[in-house]
Design a protein around this motif. Structure first.
Motif, short mmCIF file in Angstrom:
data_model
loop_
_atom_site.label_atom_id
_atom_site.label_comp_id
_atom_site.label_asym_id
_atom_site.label_seq_id
_atom_site.Cartn_x
_atom_site.Cartn_y
_atom_site.Cartn_z
N ASP A 280 25.74 16.70 12.40
CA ASP A 280 24.84 15.89 13.23
C ASP A 280 25.11 14.40 13.04
O ASP A 280 25.14 13.63 14.01
CB ASP A 280 23.38 16.20 12.90
CG ASP A 280 22.95 17.59 13.35
OD1 ASP A 280 23.69 18.19 14.17
OD2 ASP A 280 21.91 18.08 12.88
N LEU A 281 25.31 13.98 11.77
CA LEU A 281 25.56 12.56 11.49
C LEU A 281 26.84 12.10 12.18
O LEU A 281 26.87 11.04 12.82
CB LEU A 281 25.66 12.34 9.98
CG LEU A 281 26.09 10.93 9.53
CD1 LEU A 281 25.05 9.90 9.93
CD2 LEU A 281 26.34 10.90 8.03
N LEU A 282 27.89 12.90 12.03
CA LEU A 282 29.18 12.53 12.64
C LEU A 282 29.08 12.53 14.17
O LEU A 282 29.62 11.65 14.84
CB LEU A 282 30.27 13.50 12.18
CG LEU A 282 30.58 13.50 10.68
CD1 LEU A 282 31.61 14.58 10.36
CD2 LEU A 282 31.09 12.14 10.23
N GLU A 283 28.37 13.53 14.71
CA GLU A 283 28.25 13.64 16.16
C GLU A 283 27.49 12.46 16.74
O GLU A 283 27.89 11.88 17.76
CB GLU A 283 27.55 14.95 16.51
CG GLU A 283 27.63 15.30 17.99
CD GLU A 283 27.14 16.70 18.28
OE1 GLU A 283 27.28 17.13 19.44
OE2 GLU A 283 26.61 17.37 17.37
N ILE A 284 26.38 12.06 16.08
CA ILE A 284 25.59 10.92 16.56
C ILE A 284 26.41 9.64 16.51
O ILE A 284 26.42 8.84 17.45
CB ILE A 284 24.30 10.77 15.70
CG1 ILE A 284 23.34 11.93 15.99
CG2 ILE A 284 23.62 9.43 15.99
CD1 ILE A 284 22.18 12.00 15.01
N THR A 285 27.14 9.44 15.39
CA THR A 285 27.95 8.23 15.22
C THR A 285 29.02 8.12 16.29
O THR A 285 29.21 7.08 16.92
CB THR A 285 28.61 8.21 13.82
OG1 THR A 285 27.59 8.30 12.82
CG2 THR A 285 29.40 6.93 13.61
N LEU A 286 29.74 9.22 16.53
CA LEU A 286 30.82 9.20 17.51
C LEU A 286 30.29 9.09 18.93
O LEU A 286 30.89 8.42 19.78
CB LEU A 286 31.70 10.45 17.36
CG LEU A 286 32.91 10.29 16.44
CD1 LEU A 286 32.47 9.92 15.01
CD2 LEU A 286 33.75 11.56 16.41
N THR A 287 29.16 9.72 19.20
CA THR A 287 28.56 9.62 20.54
C THR A 287 28.18 8.18 20.85
O THR A 287 28.37 7.69 21.98
CB THR A 287 27.32 10.53 20.65
OG1 THR A 287 27.72 11.88 20.39
CG2 THR A 287 26.70 10.45 22.03
N ARG A 288 27.65 7.50 19.86
CA ARG A 288 27.29 6.09 20.04
C ARG A 288 28.52 5.22 20.28
O ARG A 288 28.42 4.12 20.82
CB ARG A 288 26.52 5.58 18.82
CG ARG A 288 25.10 6.11 18.75
CD ARG A 288 24.39 5.65 17.49
NE ARG A 288 23.00 6.08 17.46
CZ ARG A 288 22.18 5.95 16.41
NH1 ARG A 288 22.65 5.39 15.29
NH2 ARG A 288 20.93 6.36 16.47
N MET A 289 29.68 5.71 19.86
CA MET A 289 30.93 4.99 20.10
C MET A 289 31.53 5.37 21.46
O MET A 289 32.63 4.92 21.79
CB MET A 289 31.94 5.30 18.99
CG MET A 289 31.53 4.80 17.61
SD MET A 289 32.69 5.32 16.30
CE MET A 289 34.15 4.34 16.74
N GLY A 290 30.82 6.18 22.22
CA GLY A 290 31.31 6.59 23.54
C GLY A 290 32.30 7.72 23.50
O GLY A 290 33.09 7.90 24.44
N ILE A 291 32.27 8.52 22.43
CA ILE A 291 33.22 9.61 22.26
C ILE A 291 32.49 10.94 22.42
O ILE A 291 31.47 11.18 21.77
CB ILE A 291 33.88 9.55 20.86
CG1 ILE A 291 34.61 8.21 20.70
CG2 ILE A 291 34.84 10.72 20.66
CD1 ILE A 291 35.07 7.94 19.28
N GLU A 292 33.02 11.80 23.27
CA GLU A 292 32.46 13.14 23.41
C GLU A 292 32.86 13.97 22.20
O GLU A 292 33.92 13.77 21.60
CB GLU A 292 32.97 13.81 24.69
CG GLU A 292 32.47 13.15 25.97
CD GLU A 292 32.94 13.90 27.22
OE1 GLU A 292 33.68 14.90 27.06
OE2 GLU A 292 32.56 13.49 28.32
N THR A 293 32.01 14.91 21.81
CA THR A 293 32.27 15.67 20.59
C THR A 293 32.25 17.18 20.83
O THR A 293 31.49 17.68 21.67
CB THR A 293 31.25 15.34 19.50
OG1 THR A 293 29.92 15.62 19.99
CG2 THR A 293 31.33 13.88 19.09
N LEU A 294 33.09 17.87 20.09
CA LEU A 294 33.06 19.32 19.97
C LEU A 294 32.81 19.61 18.50
O LEU A 294 33.33 18.90 17.62
CB LEU A 294 34.41 19.93 20.38
CG LEU A 294 34.93 19.61 21.79
CD1 LEU A 294 36.39 20.07 21.92
CD2 LEU A 294 34.06 20.28 22.84
N THR A 295 32.00 20.62 18.18
CA THR A 295 31.70 20.90 16.78
C THR A 295 32.00 22.35 16.45
O THR A 295 31.91 23.24 17.30
CB THR A 295 30.23 20.61 16.46
OG1 THR A 295 29.39 21.45 17.26
CG2 THR A 295 29.89 19.14 16.73
N ALA A 296 32.39 22.56 15.19
CA ALA A 296 32.68 23.90 14.70
C ALA A 296 32.29 23.98 13.23
O ALA A 296 32.52 23.03 12.47
CB ALA A 296 34.16 24.22 14.88
#
Length: 460
Positions: free
Chosen positions: A17-33
């Motif tokens: 969640d921490l990594l996803e929120i940080t990257l989303t705020r940078m304008g990066i779409e995320t995939l998680t596994a």
């Protein structure tokens, strides 16, 4: 606007969640596994511009994922998340092909720097057969130089410390500069330092900086080499010349990614790519106890060998012509060309001083040749004292020929010879009322040779 995608692989929901929120705020779409199996399924359908993976996963090791991506998705840089203090694990991941690593607890500022650097690498997928040299630094068409260009291009995509091994004059700094220019830090500074040229008592201040008033002579604050290279690359040439006390401090700076200026009470973070080189055998120095094994382990994550010039003689003609063109531009003279017998003679030479020796030979021949052509006799190879460039042999020759010219004791040979040359040229110019053509004739050299020497000595 291009949208970047990142794959996050971690079995801890809070970290994901921490990594996803940080990257989303940078304008990066995320995939998680949550594990390797799930990550591989996502990678079969997508080609993300970045992968962040934990080292310890339920169904395997993060290095296994690094290796899979290296083989099947080489354009995707992978950063590994390691436990705090697990430097050995981080180094293992870099050796496996990871772009970089970040330690837990994850510092978000450090994570953002890493992500931004990684995204600069995703322009094109590397081609294993590509041997191009975009900066144009490593000239040659031999198989050895093509292999070296290919290796440097691949290493430029990583942030792993690289140890460049090669003989003196073989072009280690050019290789380091090429790695820098082809990597994500190309817009940052490239700071090269010869470790053997810094007095031991000044090393800490030179590397880490100092605060004003911290010692006698510290009249201003100084950043130091590490902070000057922040955001770029620091190249430590002749790293084997570092004294043991400085090796300890360098090791800490590398591990902590921070430096403490002399006279300061706190450490300052630095973000650098570290490259190092020496012509000595570091492994032997470690065995002898003159180089720390732990520092060797840190800087020698990836070793790159630079071939000597004698092993790529097919490149000599191309290198020689390039050097002659550069000399002509620098001294604003007509270019000189090599005769076939000169080319053959160069290819027969062993070049213990490598490319640097070739440059010196051609620079000397450039001033001596007639009619803009350099013949084998102009090269002066294998005859006369000092053919190998040795200061002692040159001094011996001068002493024998003109014993009154060489003073007793230690001298700066190059500076001393230049002062004699300067005096001779000044006398010739004064005697001919600054007629350069007449002065050249009086000195027994060509007009071009005189122009060359005037520019070299700053007498124009």
């Amino acid at each position: 606007m291009t949208t970047h995608t990142a794959l996050i692989v971690d079995d801890e929901p809070d970290i994901r969640d921490l990594l996803e929120i940080t990257l989303t705020r940078m304008g990066i779409e995320t995939l998680t596994a949550p594990d390797i199996t799930s990550a591989l399924k996502l990678l079969e359908n997508d080609s993300p511009q970045l992968c962040l993976t934990d080292m310890n996963l339920p169904d395997g090791n993060g290095i296994e994922l690094v290796q899979w991506i290296q083989k099947h998705k080489p354009a995707t840089p992978v950063a590994v998340i390691t436990a705090y203090g697990s430097m050995d694990t981080a180094i293992e991941s870099l050796k496996a092909g990871a772009f970089d690593f970040v330690s837990k607890p994850v510092e978000l500022s450090r994570l953002r720097e890493l992500v931004n650097s990684a995204l600069k690498l995703t322009k094109t997928e590397p081609d294993a057969d590509d041997v191009s040299d975009e900066p144009g630094l490593l000239l040659g068409n031999s198989s050895q130089i093509k292999k070296l260009r290919n290796q440097t291009r691949k290493l430029a995509r990583s942030q792993a410390p690289v140890f460049i091994n090669g003989e003196s004059g073989s072009g280690k700094e050019l290789v380091a500069r090429m790695i820098h220019l082809q990597g994500p830090r190309c817009d940052g500074p490239f700071i090269a330092v010869n470790c053997g040229a810094i007095p031991s008592e000044l090393m800490e201040s030179e590397f880490f900086g100092h605060k004003k008033g911290s010692f006698t002579g510290a009249v201003d604050n100084k950043d130091g080499l590490f902070r000057s290279a922040n955001g770029g690359t620091l190249f430590l040439d002749e790293v084997a010349d570092l004294p043991l006390a400085m090796q300890v401090k360098l090791l800490r700076a590398i591990q902590e990614k921070a430096v403490r200026p002399v006279g300061d009470t706190k450490e300052l973070p630095v973000d650098i790519r570290l490259l190092s080189a020496t012509h000595q055998n570091l492994a032997e120095l470690v065995q002898e106890g003159t180089f720390r094994q732990d520092l060797f382990y840190r800087i020698n994550v990836i070793e790159l060998a630079v071939p000597p010039l004698r092993d790529r003689k097919d490149d000599i003609e191309l290198l020689a012509n390039h050097i002659l063109e550069r000399i002509a531009r620098e001294y604003e003279c007509d270019a000189a060309t090599l005769t076939q017998d000169a080319i053959d003679r160069l290819k027969e030479h062993d070049f213990p001083g490598n490319v640097r020796e070739l440059e010196n030979i051609l620079e000397r021949a450039f001033t001596l040749c007639d009619a803009d052509q350099i013949s084998a006799s102009d090269l002066h190879l294998g005859s006369g004292a000092g053919a190998d460039g040795s200061e002692n042999s040159i001094r011996t020759a001068i002493s024998e020929a003109c014993p009154t010219l060489v003073p007793d004791g230690d001298i700066d040979l190059e500076g001393y010879l230049e002062s004699i040359e300067r005096q001779a040229i000044e006398k010739a110019l004064e005697a001919t009322r600054w007629n350069k053509t007449a002065a050249a004739k009086k000195l027994g050299i060509s007009f071009r040779a005189l122009r060359y020497r005037l520019k070299k000595l700053g007498m124009e």
